[in-house]
Write an enzyme that holds these catalytic residues in place. Sequence first.
Site, PDB file in Angstrom:
ATOM      1  NE  ARG A  78     -18.232 -17.155   1.966  1.00 16.71           N
ATOM      2  CZ  ARG A  78     -18.663 -17.874   0.914  1.00 16.71           C
ATOM      3  NH1 ARG A  78     -19.399 -17.297  -0.024  1.00 16.71           N
ATOM      4  NH2 ARG A  78     -18.352 -19.155   0.799  1.00 16.71           N
ATOM      5  CE1 TYR A 130     -13.989   8.419   4.838  1.00 18.33           C
ATOM      6  CE2 TYR A 130     -14.852   6.711   3.381  1.00 18.33           C
ATOM      7  CZ  TYR A 130     -14.085   7.087   4.473  1.00 18.33           C
ATOM      8  OH  TYR A 130     -13.420   6.128   5.202  1.00 18.33           O
ATOM      9  CG  ASP A 203     -21.912   8.076   1.775  1.00 20.37           C
ATOM     10  OD1 ASP A 203     -22.613   7.979   2.805  1.00 20.37           O
ATOM     11  OD2 ASP A 203     -20.677   7.907   1.781  1.00 20.37           O
TER      12      ASP A 203
END
Length: 413
Positions: A78, A130, A203
């Site tokens: 992780r 989005y 984005d």
Amino acid sequence: MNSCWSRPSVKLTGPNQKLLSVDEDGFRAQPRGFATKAIHVGQDPEQWSCMAVVPPILMSSTYKQHAPNEHNGFKYGRLRNPTRDVLERCLASLDNAKFGLTFSTGLGAVTALITMLESGDHIVAERDLYGGSCTSFTKIASKMNVSVDFVDFTDLDKVEEIVKPNTKLFWVESPTNPLLKVVDIEAVCKIAHKFPEVVVVVDNTFLSPYFQRPLELGADIVMYSLSKYMNGHSDVVMGAAIMNDETLYQKLQFLQNATGIVPSPFDCYLVNRGLKTLALRMERHRTNALAVAKFLESHPKVERVLHPGLPSHPQHELSKKQTYGHSGMVAVFLKGGLEEASAFLQSLQVFTLAESLGGVESLAGSPSRMTFGSFAPEERAALGIVDGLIRLSVGVEDIDDLVEDLEQALEKV
């Protein structure tokens, strides 16, 4: 040399490299070296004891330590993974950035960026956004006492008016989803940075770093759904955040680990493989999409076509100024409504009716019933998402086959 890892010797830069040529369509000329970086940065065979040309998939979740907390840079999957490190360095290089972080999904990246905020903070976000990002702001960030105001970023006066003393984040899409509005990123960043501690996130999923590099225009962080053009083969779900500021990087790296929203090594391998053909694919998406847009714009059953490569696009000149081209996204407004859109979509044979975008295969969708299907009718109407709107993701098939497919589907309308 570490048997698993060492820093690569390859150093490639982009912003000041000699231009290959002047873009014949009037867009910014692509600096030399992008495809070379996509293939080589982070991929040095000498970092592996076996000298593998293709970086291996290292699936181990844990790593042997020499003594307690004495290790070779890797402790637990992780925290870090060699296959993920390769991808993150390559991604950063494509935006000419210092740091890259990957997340299990694009919305995972959105979640990390929201979690970076504190209770009482305020977000200014693009109105045409989005749906998943919009839901994250209104349904998740709101529970953290983080407020959001949506604004049309093409109206710069309104952008400055909506900023509050507690504004900490600007969230920009350009081109927007699904209406393909082009935002003046440099101008928006100048407005945002008049105010202390405001971070601008762009984005860039619809263009990829091949066609647009927002950090060069003043953005603080560029965000991607790697599931789309970057991977390019519709077989991975993943996100990324790219930046130059080390403080932002450390904050997001902590959240990447603390929230656990990390991608698998196998998915990192697939995206890394996809990046090697990004330049080739984006050029084919570009030429195919423009041909499709021109065909549709001239068709009597089409009311309007939005594509930044068309001179008819409201921000065509701005697009030429700030991007290196355009992708395969096309917004089509059919004459009529739900019945006509349904007949068109169900008649397609080469285009596939499906969610998502940016793969090698051509996709078509109905935003009002798919990506924005959870929105109330009045909300969709306010955004301009009508039933006659079709979103096309033009793939890399033979262009004659794509045009022929659209033509026969329109005959059924």
